[in-house]
Design an enzyme around this catalytic site. Sequence first.
Site, PDB file in Angstrom:
ATOM      1  CE1 TYR A 155      -4.595   1.635   0.771  1.00 32.07           C
ATOM      2  CE2 TYR A 155      -2.735   3.483   2.224  1.00 32.07           C
ATOM      3  CZ  TYR A 155      -3.909   2.972   1.012  1.00 32.07           C
ATOM      4  OH  TYR A 155      -4.865   3.990   1.952  1.00 32.07           O
ATOM      5  CE  LYS A 159      -3.680   4.733  -1.566  1.00 31.36           C
ATOM      6  NZ  LYS A 159      -5.008   4.584  -1.872  1.00 31.36           N
TER       7      LYS A 159
END
Length: 254
Positions: A155, A159
Amino acid sequence: MTNRFSGKVALITGGSRGIGKAIASLFAEEGAKVAIIDVNEEALSQSAKEFTEKGYTVYSKVADVVNAEEVELAVKEINDAFGSIDILVNNAGVIRDNLLFKMTDNDWQQVMDVHLKGAFHATRAVQQYMVEQKYGRIINISSTSALGNRGQANYATAKAGLQGLTKTLSIELGKFGITANAVAPGFIETDMTKATAARVGIPFDDFVKGSVSQIPVGRSGKPEDIANAVAFFADEKSSFVSGQVIYVAGGPKA
């Protein structure tokens, strides 16, 4: 409530719940025609129903951002129906949290696909319309996790990647009247953070309290906090703000 998005068309990916829904709702309240695509059919039809009952103009379609053809078809339908696509919010996301040594290939790939490939597909699809009309606002939803977060190698990487995409889009598309910016939420109370609390085995209220103790403004974030920041970047008056990442986290960092 102002009508600052009157006459504008906003597409929000993953717009049926949480942050995405709050963003779509704010745009609709302020006069925009909104389009939401999502893989969650039940949540999508529920949100579309709520918006329609409030008198908002809404397009909704079950579409997977990982599938380029599905995205391109939805974007064409939106442009055909509403006459333009002025704002894109790349919000669709998933989490598959785990420490690196436990993370599977699938855990990694799913997160990369939805966040990065999804944003790529949606942006590539809308830019042709934005370039033609010489106007556009692209807002990517990043995260404070981009700065690194335990159990989120996938993640955090995705991101952070969205921030690199944002800056590159701002360079490539600026001459066409298109800005690209990113909003990086900190701790926001959503179904996703509830799932994280469940994963680590902590009651959600305790999880929120623990997070708030680290937040300078002394409260947790709500989806509306993110929607307000997105609306700033989406505003016609923000045409000299591009390639920026704003951390909406109740303090200077995660």
